[in-house]
Design a protein around this motif. Structure first.
Motif, PDB file in Angstrom:
ATOM      1  N   PHE A   1       0.420  -6.313   4.428  1.00  0.00           N
ATOM      2  CA  PHE A   1       0.712  -5.754   3.109  1.00  0.00           C
ATOM      3  C   PHE A   1       1.155  -6.850   2.133  1.00  0.00           C
ATOM      4  CE2 PHE A   1       3.521  -3.666   0.018  1.00  0.00           C
ATOM      5  CZ  PHE A   1       2.627  -2.751  -0.510  1.00  0.00           C
ATOM      6  N   ILE A   2       2.018  -7.741   2.589  1.00  0.00           N
ATOM      7  CA  ILE A   2       2.468  -8.840   1.734  1.00  0.00           C
ATOM      8  C   ILE A   2       1.299  -9.757   1.383  1.00  0.00           C
ATOM      9  CG2 ILE A   2       3.927 -10.910   1.683  1.00  0.00           C
ATOM     10  CD1 ILE A   2       5.946  -9.266   3.396  1.00  0.00           C
ATOM     11  N   GLY A   3       0.440 -10.042   2.353  1.00  0.00           N
ATOM     12  CA  GLY A   3      -0.741 -10.856   2.079  1.00  0.00           C
ATOM     13  C   GLY A   3      -1.695 -10.176   1.114  1.00  0.00           C
ATOM     14  N   SER A   4      -1.814  -8.851   1.225  1.00  0.00           N
ATOM     15  CA  SER A   4      -2.676  -8.108   0.305  1.00  0.00           C
ATOM     16  C   SER A   4      -2.119  -8.133  -1.111  1.00  0.00           C
ATOM     17  CB  SER A   4      -2.829  -6.661   0.773  1.00  0.00           C
ATOM     18  OG  SER A   4      -3.466  -6.619   2.020  1.00  0.00           O
ATOM     19  N   LEU A   5      -0.802  -8.016  -1.250  1.00  0.00           N
ATOM     20  CA  LEU A   5      -0.205  -8.141  -2.576  1.00  0.00           C
ATOM     21  C   LEU A   5      -0.437  -9.539  -3.139  1.00  0.00           C
ATOM     22  CD1 LEU A   5       3.184  -6.214  -2.334  1.00  0.00           C
ATOM     23  CD2 LEU A   5       1.119  -5.553  -3.571  1.00  0.00           C
ATOM     24  N   GLY A   6      -0.395 -10.530  -2.276  1.00  0.00           N
ATOM     25  CA  GLY A   6      -0.726 -11.884  -2.714  1.00  0.00           C
ATOM     26  C   GLY A   6      -2.155 -11.991  -3.192  1.00  0.00           C
ATOM     27  N   LEU A   7      -3.028 -11.240  -2.556  1.00  0.00           N
ATOM     28  CA  LEU A   7      -4.432 -11.219  -2.971  1.00  0.00           C
ATOM     29  C   LEU A   7      -4.583 -10.614  -4.353  1.00  0.00           C
ATOM     30  CD1 LEU A   7      -7.436 -11.610  -2.014  1.00  0.00           C
ATOM     31  CD2 LEU A   7      -7.327  -9.245  -1.259  1.00  0.00           C
ATOM     32  N   TRP A   8      -3.910  -9.489  -4.605  1.00  0.00           N
ATOM     33  CA  TRP A   8      -4.093  -8.760  -5.863  1.00  0.00           C
ATOM     34  C   TRP A   8      -3.220  -9.285  -6.998  1.00  0.00           C
ATOM     35  CZ3 TRP A   8      -8.354  -6.679  -4.892  1.00  0.00           C
ATOM     36  CH2 TRP A   8      -8.618  -5.956  -3.735  1.00  0.00           C
ATOM     37  N   ILE A   9      -2.029  -9.786  -6.689  1.00  0.00           N
ATOM     38  CA  ILE A   9      -1.096 -10.199  -7.737  1.00  0.00           C
ATOM     39  C   ILE A   9      -0.916 -11.718  -7.751  1.00  0.00           C
ATOM     40  CG2 ILE A   9       1.279 -10.013  -8.576  1.00  0.00           C
ATOM     41  CD1 ILE A   9       1.345  -7.184  -7.363  1.00  0.00           C
ATOM     42  N   GLY A  10      -0.614 -12.298  -6.617  1.00  0.00           N
ATOM     43  CA  GLY A  10      -0.308 -13.724  -6.564  1.00  0.00           C
ATOM     44  C   GLY A  10      -1.480 -14.618  -6.909  1.00  0.00           C
ATOM     45  N   THR A  11      -2.664 -14.276  -6.445  1.00  0.00           N
ATOM     46  CA  THR A  11      -3.838 -15.108  -6.715  1.00  0.00           C
ATOM     47  C   THR A  11      -4.150 -15.191  -8.208  1.00  0.00           C
ATOM     48  OG1 THR A  11      -4.752 -14.658  -4.530  1.00  0.00           O
ATOM     49  CG2 THR A  11      -6.283 -15.433  -6.208  1.00  0.00           C
ATOM     50  N   PRO A  12      -4.279 -14.057  -8.910  1.00  0.00           N
ATOM     51  CA  PRO A  12      -4.575 -14.181 -10.345  1.00  0.00           C
ATOM     52  C   PRO A  12      -3.468 -14.894 -11.126  1.00  0.00           C
ATOM     53  CG  PRO A  12      -4.986 -11.944  -9.602  1.00  0.00           C
ATOM     54  CD  PRO A  12      -4.325 -12.667  -8.478  1.00  0.00           C
TER      55      PRO A  12
END
Length: 127
Positions: free
Chosen positions: A19-30
């Protein structure tokens, strides 16, 4: 949720990391790549270099995070199988991605409407 708890704390920890990695995908990456692009554009005064670096960066980061998330999903599957449960496939990863994307969209809408100073009045209209 009950099935997740039956598989143990190790499985719950793997799902939390997913879940934390997925949030990084959607929020942290951009956000991260926009910041990097702004630093490149500020240092070089070249919008093309900034956009190019962001384009290459987003592909690299998404590929790396997707690889990590699949590895975590496989770890969750291995935990389930070691406990004598049926193989869940990648259903948990899919659910985590959907929930985290929904959280990211809701967070963006809240930020945009409440904190970014967005106005519902279209540009050019005088009230």
């Amino acid at each position: 949720m009950r099935d997740l708890l039956r598989t143990g704390t190790g499985a719950a920890l793997v799902v939390l990391i997913m879940f934390i990695g997925s949030l990084g995908l959607w929020i942290g990456t951009p956000l991260g790549l926009l910041w990097i692009g702004s630093q490149i554009q500020g240092a070089t005064s070249s919008l093309g270099a900034a956009v190019g670096a962001m384009a290459i960066g987003v592909v690299c980061v998404i590929v790396a995070l997707a690889y990590l998330l699949v590895k975590l999903s496989n770890a969750y599957r291995a935990i389930c199988l070691s406990r004598g449960r049926a193989d869940p496939g990648h259903v948990v990863l899919e659910g985590v991605l959907v929930v985290s994307a929904s959280v990211a969209v809701v967070a963006f809408v809240i930020w945009f409407l409440l904190f970014a100073g967005a106005s519902p009045v279209p540009i050019g209209m005088n009230l």
